[in-house]
Design a protein around this motif. Structure first.
Motif, PDB file in Angstrom:
ATOM      1  N   SER A  29       0.832  -1.203   0.000  1.00 28.84           N
ATOM      2  CA  SER A  29       0.000   0.000   0.000  1.00 28.84           C
ATOM      3  C   SER A  29       0.868   1.255   0.000  1.00 28.84           C
ATOM      4  O   SER A  29       0.630   2.194  -0.774  1.00 28.84           O
ATOM      5  N   ILE A  30       1.878   1.270   0.848  1.00 24.11           N
ATOM      6  CA  ILE A  30       2.797   2.409   0.893  1.00 24.11           C
ATOM      7  C   ILE A  30       3.579   2.506  -0.415  1.00 24.11           C
ATOM      8  O   ILE A  30       3.762   3.587  -0.974  1.00 24.11           O
ATOM      9  N   LEU A  31       4.024   1.362  -0.928  1.00 23.69           N
ATOM     10  CA  LEU A  31       4.780   1.344  -2.180  1.00 23.69           C
ATOM     11  C   LEU A  31       3.929   1.833  -3.348  1.00 23.69           C
ATOM     12  O   LEU A  31       4.440   2.474  -4.272  1.00 23.69           O
ATOM     13  N   HIS A  32       2.624   1.568  -3.300  1.00 28.47           N
ATOM     14  CA  HIS A  32       1.738   2.051  -4.351  1.00 28.47           C
ATOM     15  C   HIS A  32       1.729   3.577  -4.371  1.00 28.47           C
ATOM     16  O   HIS A  32       1.775   4.200  -5.436  1.00 28.47           O
ATOM     17  N   GLY A  38       6.540   8.438  -8.156  1.00 27.90           N
ATOM     18  CA  GLY A  38       7.542   8.135  -9.181  1.00 27.90           C
ATOM     19  C   GLY A  38       6.991   8.314 -10.586  1.00 27.90           C
ATOM     20  O   GLY A  38       7.703   8.772 -11.489  1.00 27.90           O
ATOM     21  N   LEU A  39       5.729   7.989 -10.777  1.00 30.92           N
ATOM     22  CA  LEU A  39       5.122   8.172 -12.098  1.00 30.92           C
ATOM     23  C   LEU A  39       4.904   9.642 -12.427  1.00 30.92           C
ATOM     24  O   LEU A  39       4.989  10.041 -13.594  1.00 30.92           O
ATOM     25  N   TYR A  40       4.644  10.457 -11.415  1.00 32.16           N
ATOM     26  CA  TYR A  40       4.582  11.907 -11.658  1.00 32.16           C
ATOM     27  C   TYR A  40       5.947  12.420 -12.113  1.00 32.16           C
ATOM     28  O   TYR A  40       6.039  13.224 -13.039  1.00 32.16           O
ATOM     29  N   ILE A  41       6.995  11.968 -11.469  1.00 22.16           N
ATOM     30  CA  ILE A  41       8.347  12.376 -11.863  1.00 22.16           C
ATOM     31  C   ILE A  41       8.658  11.877 -13.271  1.00 22.16           C
ATOM     32  O   ILE A  41       9.256  12.598 -14.080  1.00 22.16           O
ATOM     33  N   THR A  42       8.205  10.668 -13.588  1.00 21.47           N
ATOM     34  CA  THR A  42       8.392  10.119 -14.932  1.00 21.47           C
ATOM     35  C   THR A  42       7.658  10.976 -15.966  1.00 21.47           C
ATOM     36  O   THR A  42       8.183  11.227 -17.058  1.00 21.47           O
ATOM     37  N   ALA A  43       6.473  11.449 -15.623  1.00 25.05           N
ATOM     38  CA  ALA A  43       5.735  12.332 -16.536  1.00 25.05           C
ATOM     39  C   ALA A  43       6.499  13.634 -16.759  1.00 25.05           C
ATOM     40  O   ALA A  43       6.520  14.167 -17.883  1.00 25.05           O
ATOM     41  N   PHE A  77      15.074   2.851 -15.301  1.00 25.97           N
ATOM     42  CA  PHE A  77      14.745   1.518 -14.784  1.00 25.97           C
ATOM     43  C   PHE A  77      13.782   1.629 -13.603  1.00 25.97           C
ATOM     44  O   PHE A  77      12.819   0.869 -13.503  1.00 25.97           O
ATOM     45  N   VAL A  78      14.021   2.591 -12.726  1.00 32.55           N
ATOM     46  CA  VAL A  78      13.115   2.809 -11.595  1.00 32.55           C
ATOM     47  C   VAL A  78      11.735   3.225 -12.109  1.00 32.55           C
ATOM     48  O   VAL A  78      10.707   2.782 -11.578  1.00 32.55           O
ATOM     49  N   ALA A  79      11.695   4.035 -13.155  1.00 32.22           N
ATOM     50  CA  ALA A  79      10.419   4.425 -13.752  1.00 32.22           C
ATOM     51  C   ALA A  79       9.691   3.203 -14.309  1.00 32.22           C
ATOM     52  O   ALA A  79       8.462   3.093 -14.189  1.00 32.22           O
ATOM     53  N   THR A  80      10.440   2.269 -14.887  1.00 31.07           N
ATOM     54  CA  THR A  80       9.842   1.039 -15.390  1.00 31.07           C
ATOM     55  C   THR A  80       9.275   0.209 -14.242  1.00 31.07           C
ATOM     56  O   THR A  80       8.156  -0.313 -14.330  1.00 31.07           O
ATOM     57  N   LEU A  81      10.031   0.096 -13.152  1.00 29.42           N
ATOM     58  CA  LEU A  81       9.534  -0.617 -11.965  1.00 29.42           C
ATOM     59  C   LEU A  81       8.263   0.039 -11.434  1.00 29.42           C
ATOM     60  O   LEU A  81       7.294  -0.658 -11.103  1.00 29.42           O
ATOM     61  N   CYS A  82       8.269   1.359 -11.342  1.00 31.29           N
ATOM     62  CA  CYS A  82       7.092   2.080 -10.851  1.00 31.29           C
ATOM     63  C   CYS A  82       5.878   1.797 -11.722  1.00 31.29           C
ATOM     64  O   CYS A  82       4.775   1.558 -11.222  1.00 31.29           O
ATOM     65  N   THR A  83       6.083   1.814 -13.029  1.00 35.76           N
ATOM     66  CA  THR A  83       4.981   1.590 -13.959  1.00 35.76           C
ATOM     67  C   THR A  83       4.377   0.202 -13.775  1.00 35.76           C
ATOM     68  O   THR A  83       3.154   0.052 -13.644  1.00 35.76           O
ATOM     69  N   PHE A  84       5.217  -0.819 -13.746  1.00 35.68           N
ATOM     70  CA  PHE A  84       4.695  -2.180 -13.643  1.00 35.68           C
ATOM     71  C   PHE A  84       4.110  -2.468 -12.266  1.00 35.68           C
ATOM     72  O   PHE A  84       3.100  -3.173 -12.161  1.00 35.68           O
ATOM     73  N   PHE A 117       5.929  -9.576 -10.193  1.00 36.35           N
ATOM     74  CA  PHE A 117       5.578  -9.138 -11.540  1.00 36.35           C
ATOM     75  C   PHE A 117       6.337  -7.869 -11.928  1.00 36.35           C
ATOM     76  O   PHE A 117       6.862  -7.765 -13.038  1.00 36.35           O
ATOM     77  N   ALA A 118       6.385  -6.903 -11.015  1.00 34.52           N
ATOM     78  CA  ALA A 118       7.057  -5.637 -11.318  1.00 34.52           C
ATOM     79  C   ALA A 118       8.522  -5.861 -11.650  1.00 34.52           C
ATOM     80  O   ALA A 118       9.044  -5.308 -12.627  1.00 34.52           O
ATOM     81  N   VAL A 119       9.196  -6.688 -10.860  1.00 36.18           N
ATOM     82  CA  VAL A 119      10.626  -6.933 -11.092  1.00 36.18           C
ATOM     83  C   VAL A 119      10.836  -7.725 -12.374  1.00 36.18           C
ATOM     84  O   VAL A 119      11.664  -7.358 -13.216  1.00 36.18           O
ATOM     85  N   VAL A 120      10.089  -8.816 -12.547  1.00 30.56           N
ATOM     86  CA  VAL A 120      10.273  -9.673 -13.734  1.00 30.56           C
ATOM     87  C   VAL A 120       9.923  -8.916 -15.015  1.00 30.56           C
ATOM     88  O   VAL A 120      10.666  -8.980 -16.006  1.00 30.56           O
ATOM     89  N   ALA A 121       8.823  -8.170 -15.010  1.00 24.78           N
ATOM     90  CA  ALA A 121       8.429  -7.427 -16.208  1.00 24.78           C
ATOM     91  C   ALA A 121       9.442  -6.329 -16.535  1.00 24.78           C
ATOM     92  O   ALA A 121       9.793  -6.127 -17.704  1.00 24.78           O
TER      93      ALA A 121
END
Length: 135
Positions: A29-32, A38-43, A77-84, A117-121
């Motif tokens: 929940s906290i990680l979400h 992180g996705l705002y920063i990615t944007a 890479f962190v942005a990719t993790l955040c997305t997945f 899933f997030a790590v593998v994807a």
């Protein structure tokens, strides 16, 4: 007649992470929320990319050079993790909205599945990008 205390009453406080025993659903929940930031920063990174693209070849080359650096690749890479992770957690919430998956064992398993899933994807996307010559 009863007499009510008209003084200032203490307001109840929300449970804090020090009050509750840590468990996987609390962490996800906290990680979400963290991945949402992180996705705002990615944007913002995508917006800067568009601005540098419009600014001309030199600005674009400089920005792409930054993204191609070690720190830039780590950020991507962190942005990719955040997305997945955000995607997986959103799907889990859709399942919950349907009234399914509330058993404790199912909740714990789906929390672990989100992380895996997030790590593998993410690793898979980066391996494919490397194989295609994008890195």
């Amino acid at each position: 007649m009863t007499e009510a205390n008209r003084g200032v009453r203490e307001r109840p406080q929300s449970p804090h992470t020090d009050v509750w025993r840590w468990h996987i659903t609390m962490a996800t929940s906290i990680l979400h929320r963290v991945t949402g930031v992180g996705l705002y920063i990615t944007a913002l990174l995508a917006a800067v990319w568009a601005v540098t693209l419009a600014a001309g070849p030199e600005a674009y080359a400089d920005y792409m050079g930054f993204l191609g650096s070690a720190i830039g690749r780590l950020g991507l890479f962190v942005a990719t993790l955040c997305t997945f992770f955000h995607l997986a957690h959103g799907i889990r919430h859709l399942v919950w909205d349907a009234g399914k998956g509330f058993a404790i064992k199912t909740i714990n398993t789906s929390s672990i599945a989100e992380l895996v899933f997030a790590v593998v994807a993410s690793v898979g996307v980066w391996i494919i990008a490397a194989m295609m010559g994008a890195l």
